[in-house]
Design a protein around this motif. Structure first.
Motif, PDB file in Angstrom:
ATOM      1  N   ARG A  65       0.864  -1.177   0.000  1.00 11.40           N
ATOM      2  CA  ARG A  65       0.000   0.000   0.000  1.00 11.40           C
ATOM      3  C   ARG A  65       0.907   1.236   0.000  1.00 11.40           C
ATOM      4  NH1 ARG A  65      -3.190  -3.609   3.093  1.00 11.40           N
ATOM      5  NH2 ARG A  65      -5.351  -3.685   2.298  1.00 11.40           N
ATOM      6  N   GLY A 105       7.794   4.632  -9.056  1.00  9.05           N
ATOM      7  CA  GLY A 105       6.962   4.311  -7.889  1.00  9.05           C
ATOM      8  C   GLY A 105       7.527   4.827  -6.583  1.00  9.05           C
ATOM      9  N   CYS A 107      10.184   3.691  -4.971  1.00 12.27           N
ATOM     10  CA  CYS A 107      10.344   2.464  -4.197  1.00 12.27           C
ATOM     11  C   CYS A 107      11.720   2.356  -3.548  1.00 12.27           C
ATOM     12  CB  CYS A 107      10.132   1.241  -5.099  1.00 12.27           C
ATOM     13  SG  CYS A 107       8.499   1.186  -5.899  1.00 12.27           S
ATOM     14  N   CYS A 136       6.883   1.320  -1.498  1.00 11.03           N
ATOM     15  CA  CYS A 136       6.783   2.261  -2.621  1.00 11.03           C
ATOM     16  C   CYS A 136       5.824   3.378  -2.218  1.00 11.03           C
ATOM     17  CB  CYS A 136       6.243   1.580  -3.879  1.00 11.03           C
ATOM     18  SG  CYS A 136       7.316   0.300  -4.560  1.00 11.03           S
ATOM     19  N   ASN A 138       4.236   5.092  -4.381  1.00 10.57           N
ATOM     20  CA  ASN A 138       3.117   4.961  -5.313  1.00 10.57           C
ATOM     21  C   ASN A 138       3.176   3.582  -5.979  1.00 10.57           C
ATOM     22  OD1 ASN A 138       1.048   5.300  -7.120  1.00 10.57           O
ATOM     23  ND2 ASN A 138       2.108   6.796  -8.421  1.00 10.57           N
ATOM     24  N   PRO A 139       2.796   2.533  -5.250  1.00 10.22           N
ATOM     25  CA  PRO A 139       2.914   1.179  -5.806  1.00 10.22           C
ATOM     26  C   PRO A 139       2.094   0.968  -7.078  1.00 10.22           C
ATOM     27  CG  PRO A 139       1.708   1.161  -3.711  1.00 10.22           C
ATOM     28  CD  PRO A 139       2.278   2.519  -3.876  1.00 10.22           C
ATOM     29  N   ALA A 140       0.985   1.724  -7.245  1.00  5.43           N
ATOM     30  CA  ALA A 140       0.157   1.539  -8.442  1.00  5.43           C
ATOM     31  C   ALA A 140       0.940   1.880  -9.717  1.00  5.43           C
ATOM     32  CB  ALA A 140      -1.100   2.408  -8.345  1.00  5.43           C
ATOM     33  N   ASP A 143       2.835  -1.394 -10.491  1.00  2.00           N
ATOM     34  CA  ASP A 143       2.115  -2.646 -10.219  1.00  2.00           C
ATOM     35  C   ASP A 143       2.483  -3.693 -11.278  1.00  2.00           C
ATOM     36  OD1 ASP A 143       0.276  -4.363  -8.987  1.00  2.00           O
ATOM     37  OD2 ASP A 143      -1.316  -3.772 -10.389  1.00  2.00           O
ATOM     38  N   VAL A 197       5.882  -6.372  -7.537  1.00  2.00           N
ATOM     39  CA  VAL A 197       4.990  -5.501  -6.768  1.00  2.00           C
ATOM     40  C   VAL A 197       3.540  -5.873  -7.032  1.00  2.00           C
ATOM     41  CG1 VAL A 197       4.197  -3.119  -6.439  1.00  2.00           C
ATOM     42  CG2 VAL A 197       6.643  -3.594  -6.798  1.00  2.00           C
ATOM     43  N   ALA A 199       0.252  -4.098  -6.058  1.00  8.76           N
ATOM     44  CA  ALA A 199      -0.246  -2.866  -5.461  1.00  8.76           C
ATOM     45  C   ALA A 199      -1.616  -3.107  -4.809  1.00  8.76           C
ATOM     46  CB  ALA A 199      -0.355  -1.778  -6.500  1.00  8.76           C
TER      47      ALA A 199
END
Length: 201
Positions: A65, A105, A107, A136, A138-140, A143, A197, A199
């Motif tokens: 997340r 991301g 990360c 991360c 911004n993992p999206a 993803d 990852v 997400a």
């Protein structure tokens, strides 16, 4: 009677003494110093130095997340000493983030860390574990993409300065430094494209 003149005595020349030749002293020869023999280094048992990575096992995936780390994904590395005597082996781990150096991301981990410097007997193995915080911002954005992990074995643990950045590891500078005292550099590194990852909202 006319007197007979008295003859004038003739002066006898005094001989000039001949100078006695002074003998020239014979120079005493200078002794030439004998060269000191150079000590020859004593070789090891048979001089074989060879470190390698046998296994690199990162987690298959991490569930992320935004900004919250996944603490469940440890990395196991098995280092090997292929030499004929005990050697210290430096074990390093390079992290290339998902999507590479641009790191969209946000990360981490990213960079190179020292997992440990371990003494391994001849033909022996040593298992080490690293427990990074996978996260991360911004993992999206990444993803389904993966970190790339590279484990590194450094015989004598003396080349980290040449392996301290991802750029050095990827450019070959690290490999060149490792090979100068490792007689089989073919197994100094091992690469795995994990973890992936996943997400989460």
């Amino acid at each position: 009677m006319t007197p007979t003149p008295t003859p004038t005595p003739t002066t006898t020349a005094t001989p000039t003494p001949t100078p006695t030749r002074t003998p020239t002293p014979t120079p005493t020869p200078t002794a030439t110093p004998s060269a000191t023999p150079t000590a020859t280094a004593t070789p090891g048992p048979s001089g074989i130095h060879d470190a390698g990575i046998s296994h690199l096992n990162p987690p298959a995936n991490v569930r992320l997340r935004p900004g919250i780390p996944d603490l469940t994904g440890s990395v196991t590395i098995v280092a090997r000493n292929g030499g004929d005597h005990t050697d210290v082996v430096g074990v390093y781990l390079a992290f290339v983030p998902p999507a590479g150096s641009l790191n969209p991301g946000g990360c981490s981990p990213i960079g190179v860390s020292v997992v440990g410097n371990v003494s391994i007997p001849a033909r022996g193995n040593e298992s080490l574990t690293s427990a990074p915080l996978w996260q991360c911002a911004n993992p999206a954005a990444v993803d389904g993409l993966s970190w790339t992990l590279i484990a590194i074995a450094d015989v004598h643990a003396d080349d980290f300065a040449s392996c301290a950045t991802v750029q050095q590891v990827l450019s070959g500078a690290c490999d060149s430094a490792l090979s100068d005292d490792d007689q089989d550099a073919s197994d100094n590194t091992r690469l795995r494209a994990h973890p992936k990852v996943m997400a989460l909202p």
